[in-house]
Design a protein around this motif. Structure first.
Motif, PDB file in Angstrom:
ATOM      1  N   ILE A  37      39.767  24.872 -43.004  1.00 26.14           N
ATOM      2  CA  ILE A  37      40.836  23.627 -42.458  1.00 26.14           C
ATOM      3  C   ILE A  37      41.037  23.270 -41.180  1.00 26.14           C
ATOM      4  O   ILE A  37      40.175  22.001 -40.962  1.00 26.14           O
ATOM      5  N   GLN A  38      40.208  23.944 -40.404  1.00 29.33           N
ATOM      6  CA  GLN A  38      39.566  23.973 -39.260  1.00 29.33           C
ATOM      7  C   GLN A  38      38.655  23.097 -39.016  1.00 29.33           C
ATOM      8  O   GLN A  38      38.657  22.327 -38.434  1.00 29.33           O
ATOM      9  N   LEU A  39      38.089  22.882 -39.979  1.00 30.57           N
ATOM     10  CA  LEU A  39      36.309  22.481 -40.119  1.00 30.57           C
ATOM     11  C   LEU A  39      36.713  20.951 -40.352  1.00 30.57           C
ATOM     12  O   LEU A  39      35.994  20.172 -39.755  1.00 30.57           O
ATOM     13  N   ILE A  40      38.568  21.196 -41.471  1.00 30.86           N
ATOM     14  CA  ILE A  40      38.285  19.823 -42.022  1.00 30.86           C
ATOM     15  C   ILE A  40      38.423  19.534 -40.743  1.00 30.86           C
ATOM     16  O   ILE A  40      38.371  17.851 -40.879  1.00 30.86           O
ATOM     17  N   ILE A  41      40.228  19.694 -40.225  1.00 34.48           N
ATOM     18  CA  ILE A  41      40.643  18.964 -39.221  1.00 34.48           C
ATOM     19  C   ILE A  41      39.631  18.308 -37.972  1.00 34.48           C
ATOM     20  O   ILE A  41      39.681  17.180 -37.801  1.00 34.48           O
ATOM     21  N   ASN A  42      38.956  19.037 -37.364  1.00 28.47           N
ATOM     22  CA  ASN A  42      37.853  19.214 -36.655  1.00 28.47           C
ATOM     23  C   ASN A  42      36.817  18.157 -37.282  1.00 28.47           C
ATOM     24  O   ASN A  42      36.188  17.241 -36.252  1.00 28.47           O
ATOM     25  N   SER A  89      35.427  12.554 -36.124  1.00 28.75           N
ATOM     26  CA  SER A  89      35.326  10.768 -36.843  1.00 28.75           C
ATOM     27  C   SER A  89      36.019   9.738 -36.884  1.00 28.75           C
ATOM     28  O   SER A  89      35.412   8.502 -36.304  1.00 28.75           O
ATOM     29  N   VAL A  90      36.967  10.342 -36.979  1.00 33.60           N
ATOM     30  CA  VAL A  90      38.118   8.936 -36.443  1.00 33.60           C
ATOM     31  C   VAL A  90      38.080   9.019 -34.817  1.00 33.60           C
ATOM     32  O   VAL A  90      38.030   7.362 -34.311  1.00 33.60           O
ATOM     33  N   LEU A  91      38.481   9.665 -33.985  1.00 30.65           N
ATOM     34  CA  LEU A  91      37.862  10.119 -32.489  1.00 30.65           C
ATOM     35  C   LEU A  91      36.885   8.782 -31.986  1.00 30.65           C
ATOM     36  O   LEU A  91      36.626   7.915 -31.565  1.00 30.65           O
ATOM     37  N   THR A  92      35.278   9.106 -33.202  1.00 29.71           N
ATOM     38  CA  THR A  92      33.664   8.528 -32.699  1.00 29.71           C
ATOM     39  C   THR A  92      33.689   7.516 -33.093  1.00 29.71           C
ATOM     40  O   THR A  92      33.214   6.010 -32.662  1.00 29.71           O
ATOM     41  N   LEU A  93      34.375   6.849 -34.110  1.00 31.37           N
ATOM     42  CA  LEU A  93      34.920   5.679 -34.545  1.00 31.37           C
ATOM     43  C   LEU A  93      35.912   4.991 -33.948  1.00 31.37           C
ATOM     44  O   LEU A  93      35.008   3.161 -33.734  1.00 31.37           O
ATOM     45  N   ALA A  94      36.235   4.843 -33.578  1.00 31.41           N
ATOM     46  CA  ALA A  94      37.655   3.770 -32.459  1.00 31.41           C
ATOM     47  C   ALA A  94      37.398   3.780 -31.029  1.00 31.41           C
ATOM     48  O   ALA A  94      37.293   2.726 -30.911  1.00 31.41           O
ATOM     49  N   ILE A  95      35.955   4.577 -31.052  1.00 27.09           N
ATOM     50  CA  ILE A  95      35.624   4.645 -29.101  1.00 27.09           C
ATOM     51  C   ILE A  95      34.869   3.878 -29.499  1.00 27.09           C
ATOM     52  O   ILE A  95      34.000   2.601 -28.970  1.00 27.09           O
ATOM     53  N   LYS A 153      29.733   6.011 -19.373  1.00 21.31           N
ATOM     54  CA  LYS A 153      30.121   6.364 -18.638  1.00 21.31           C
ATOM     55  C   LYS A 153      31.158   7.194 -18.964  1.00 21.31           C
ATOM     56  O   LYS A 153      32.050   8.313 -18.330  1.00 21.31           O
ATOM     57  N   TYR A 154      32.466   5.994 -19.218  1.00 22.47           N
ATOM     58  CA  TYR A 154      33.954   6.685 -18.950  1.00 22.47           C
ATOM     59  C   TYR A 154      34.177   7.248 -20.640  1.00 22.47           C
ATOM     60  O   TYR A 154      35.086   7.571 -20.939  1.00 22.47           O
ATOM     61  N   MET A 155      33.597   6.205 -21.355  1.00 24.24           N
ATOM     62  CA  MET A 155      34.334   6.843 -22.826  1.00 24.24           C
ATOM     63  C   MET A 155      34.048   8.212 -23.581  1.00 24.24           C
ATOM     64  O   MET A 155      34.514   8.442 -24.299  1.00 24.24           O
ATOM     65  N   VAL A 156      32.701   8.518 -22.866  1.00 23.33           N
ATOM     66  CA  VAL A 156      32.327   9.601 -23.858  1.00 23.33           C
ATOM     67  C   VAL A 156      33.148  10.964 -23.241  1.00 23.33           C
ATOM     68  O   VAL A 156      33.512  11.598 -24.173  1.00 23.33           O
ATOM     69  N   PRO A 157      33.385  10.359 -21.676  1.00 24.77           N
ATOM     70  CA  PRO A 157      34.547  11.749 -21.634  1.00 24.77           C
ATOM     71  C   PRO A 157      35.270  12.060 -22.032  1.00 24.77           C
ATOM     72  O   PRO A 157      35.956  12.968 -22.150  1.00 24.77           O
ATOM     73  N   VAL A 158      35.922  10.616 -22.517  1.00 30.21           N
ATOM     74  CA  VAL A 158      37.335  10.831 -23.257  1.00 30.21           C
ATOM     75  C   VAL A 158      36.971  11.232 -24.400  1.00 30.21           C
ATOM     76  O   VAL A 158      37.820  12.210 -25.050  1.00 30.21           O
ATOM     77  N   SER A 211      38.861  14.269 -25.661  1.00 33.83           N
ATOM     78  CA  SER A 211      39.843  14.546 -26.951  1.00 33.83           C
ATOM     79  C   SER A 211      39.171  15.705 -28.233  1.00 33.83           C
ATOM     80  O   SER A 211      40.399  16.052 -29.044  1.00 33.83           O
ATOM     81  N   LEU A 212      38.073  15.888 -28.312  1.00 29.14           N
ATOM     82  CA  LEU A 212      37.504  16.284 -28.931  1.00 29.14           C
ATOM     83  C   LEU A 212      38.433  18.162 -28.738  1.00 29.14           C
ATOM     84  O   LEU A 212      38.649  18.700 -29.848  1.00 29.14           O
ATOM     85  N   LEU A 213      37.849  18.388 -27.654  1.00 31.71           N
ATOM     86  CA  LEU A 213      38.191  19.703 -26.983  1.00 31.71           C
ATOM     87  C   LEU A 213      40.273  19.197 -27.156  1.00 31.71           C
ATOM     88  O   LEU A 213      40.469  20.788 -27.822  1.00 31.71           O
ATOM     89  N   LEU A 214      40.317  19.010 -27.222  1.00 26.98           N
ATOM     90  CA  LEU A 214      42.436  19.466 -27.428  1.00 26.98           C
ATOM     91  C   LEU A 214      42.366  19.235 -29.162  1.00 26.98           C
ATOM     92  O   LEU A 214      43.244  20.077 -29.999  1.00 26.98           O
ATOM     93  N   VAL A 215      41.114  18.520 -29.874  1.00 33.70           N
ATOM     94  CA  VAL A 215      41.501  18.214 -31.332  1.00 33.70           C
ATOM     95  C   VAL A 215      41.772  19.972 -31.979  1.00 33.70           C
ATOM     96  O   VAL A 215      42.117  20.837 -32.561  1.00 33.70           O
ATOM     97  N   TRP A 216      40.259  20.709 -30.908  1.00 36.00           N
ATOM     98  CA  TRP A 216      40.065  21.782 -31.303  1.00 36.00           C
ATOM     99  C   TRP A 216      40.763  23.086 -31.377  1.00 36.00           C
ATOM    100  O   TRP A 216      41.248  23.735 -32.382  1.00 36.00           O
ATOM    101  N   LEU A 217      41.346  22.961 -30.043  1.00 34.22           N
ATOM    102  CA  LEU A 217      42.511  24.072 -29.661  1.00 34.22           C
ATOM    103  C   LEU A 217      43.993  23.966 -30.739  1.00 34.22           C
ATOM    104  O   LEU A 217      44.309  24.873 -31.199  1.00 34.22           O
ATOM    105  N   LEU A 218      44.199  22.722 -31.226  1.00 36.09           N
ATOM    106  CA  LEU A 218      45.255  22.570 -32.076  1.00 36.09           C
ATOM    107  C   LEU A 218      44.892  22.720 -33.128  1.00 36.09           C
ATOM    108  O   LEU A 218      45.451  23.672 -34.347  1.00 36.09           O
ATOM    109  N   SER A 219      43.576  23.093 -33.699  1.00 42.67           N
ATOM    110  CA  SER A 219      43.224  22.516 -35.182  1.00 42.67           C
ATOM    111  C   SER A 219      43.201  25.074 -35.464  1.00 42.67           C
ATOM    112  O   SER A 219      43.259  25.100 -36.370  1.00 42.67           O
TER     113      SER A 219
END
Length: 535
Positions: free
Chosen positions: A14-19, A24-30, A164-169, A173-181
């Protein structure tokens, strides 16, 4: 990769799928946002350069018309304040498609430039440069052209700033998703782990009295209650199973004793039946061989009798010529006539002895092969001809035509006696069952190599076989002439020889009054010599 995923627990999956989905979604959106910003900035840059170039072309029109390159040079030198402009070239028009160099500006004076005129798109990006080719117009009439080259430093800097601005964002975001998963994994995996542990203990120890405790009011709590109820029912069924299993064991023991006794009786009957069948097959083979011997003996008697008569006539001729010679009455004419008679008698003796020798050779080849059962290399066409020769006493009583289509270079390595028995039984089957006494029929024998098999086809145009008989044709003791000399073992012997001795297949196709065709397929590996045999 697949094995590693299979070894993951439910929570880990479940954690792997959520991550993966979140990444994928965040990378595609950015990526979409960044590409959108980049494209918008690029279009804005192109528009700004286009406006600047239009103003410059309008200002240079007067200098081009009045042929004042100094004023155009001063105008172009104003581009030094714009760091993005790499170069600018003004061409004057002297005629249709005739543009000549008039004036230029270049940011880096150390770089040489080619001032020859070349056409192209009005605007294009090429090798990190944005190139504009605009006409210089006076009263809507083209008097020249302005080529302006802008580098892509502004565009590159903008792309770098976006990253430079979007990579930190993205990373935050990925860190928050990992903690949530991780939180979601612990919440879902705990009750599942408890349930999995209980299932393993029940599976390996058959302890149906165990109960699982899941403190939850959701579907996991309902699953735990259902699992406990299932264990209680399994406990009841287990007691019932043990009771019935004891009864079944006793019944099986009694049944095994009865089966053993019946099996012994059936084995004894089967052995007796197989022995009887084998004896009948051997008797059929010996009867066929005896019939062949009698026929060949009768057939040989004719050429030998003719030879004896010719020899007797030869002896009489020799006696007469000897008598005339001793009496001194031998004339040249008598001597010539005597020699003609002697030569004729000798020719008769030679041809009939050769005929008898051919019969003996064919009979010897077939008879020895039927009794030796030793494999050897032989020509299929020549051997079938020997079989037909040995069957001449039977065939000469009929007027049937035998057609044979077998390649001369088709050689087999197997027991030739098997081929002899197959062909003999097929031909005798046609003579006994396919044709009436005075009927004239056609028998065809064809052979060819098809892929990795030998295809042997035997066909007659006789009266065919009824469908009821055709279904049981290869069963033992099936015959349409019971009581008329038919044993019903001919086709059964053919079937056993093809399938067991040669490891092939046989199929019969027939309809009443439409003839009969036997199609035999033999694997080449069973009828060709091994590598050890080849010289």
């Amino acid at each position: 990769m697949r094995q590693w995923y299979a070894r993951l627990g439910f929570g880990g999956k479940i954690q792997l799928i959520i991550n993966l989905v979140s990444i994928s979604v965040l990378t595609l959106a950015i990526a979409v946002i960044g590409v959108g910003f980049y494209g918008e900035f690029k279009r804005s840059l192109e528009h700004r350069v286009l406006q600047k170039t239009n103003l410059l072309a309008d200002a240079a029109a007067v200098g081009v018309v009045f042929d004042q390159p100094e004023s155009v040079n001063m105008l172009l030198s104003s581009l030094t304040v714009d760091e993005g402009v790499r170069s600018a070239i003004v061409y004057k028009k002297y005629g249709p498609a005739d543009y000549r160099y008039f004036s230029h500006y270049k940011k880096d004076t150390s770089i040489s430039m080619d001032f020859s005129y070349s056409g192209g798109a009005v605007q294009q990006w090429s090798n990190g440069e944005f190139i504009l080719r605009l006409p210089i117009l006076v009263d809507s009439e083209e008097v020249g052209r302005l080529y302006l080259t802008e580098d892509d430093n502004y565009l590159s800097n903008f792309g770098f700033n976006v990253l430079k601005y979007m990579v930190p964002v993205l990373l935050i975001s990925l860190l928050l998703v990992w903690l949530l998963s991780r939180r979601l994994q612990s919440k879902l995996a705990a009750p599942l782990g408890e349930l999995t542990k209980a299932v393993h203990e029940v599976a390996y120890t058959q302890d149906y009295e165990k109960q699982v405790t899941i403190d939850s009011d959701d579907e996991f709590g309902e699953l735990g209650a259902a699992f406990n109820f299932m264990l209680s029912k399994l406990s009841e069924h287990e007691a019932f199973r043990i009771e019935k299993e004891t009864e079944i064991v006793q019944l099986n023991a009694d049944l095994e004793n009865k089966v053993y006794e019946r099996t012994r009786e059936l084995e004894t009957s089967l052995e007796s039946l197989q022995l009887t069948q084998q004896q009948l097959v051997e008797q059929e083979k010996m009867a066929s061989l005896g019939e062949l011997v009698a026929g060949v003996a009768h057939e040989i008697n004719t050429p030998i009798g003719v030879g004896i008569t010719a020899v007797s006539h030869l002896v009489e001729s020799i006696v007469r010529i000897n008598k005339s010679f001793n009496g001194g009455t031998l004339t040249k004419k008598q001597f010539s006539e005597m020699l003609d008679a002697i030569l004729e008698s000798a020719s008769i003796v030679e041809s009939n002895l050769a005929r008898a020798a051919d019969l003996v050779k064919a009979f010897k080849s077939v008879a020895v092969d039927q009794s030796s059962a030793e494999p050897r290399l032989f020509s299929l066409k020549s051997y079938v001809q020997d079989v037909l020769t040995s069957l001449r006493p039977k065939l000469k009583r009929t007027h049937h035509e035998i057609k044979m289509d077998i390649p001369d270079d088709l050689n087999l390595y197997c027991d030739p006696g098997v081929i002899s028995q197959i062909m003999t039984n097929l031909i005798m089957n046609s003579l006994h069952h396919a044709f009436q006494t005075d009927e004239v029929g056609i028998i065809s024998i064809r052979a060819q190599i098809v892929e990795e098999s030998l295809s042997l086809t035997y066909e007659d145009n006789g009266q065919g076989i009824e469908q009821e008989i055709l279904k049981r044709l290869f069963d033992p003791f099936v015959t349409t002439k019971r009581g008329q000399g038919g044993s019903g073992l001919g086709t059964h012997i053919i079937y056993n020889l093809v399938t067991q001795a040669l490891g092939g297949r046989i199929h019969c196709i027939s309809e009443p009054h439409q003839g009969t065709r036997f199609e035999i397929t033999l694997p080449l590996e069973n009828i060709t010599p091994s590598q050890n045999y080849l010289p």
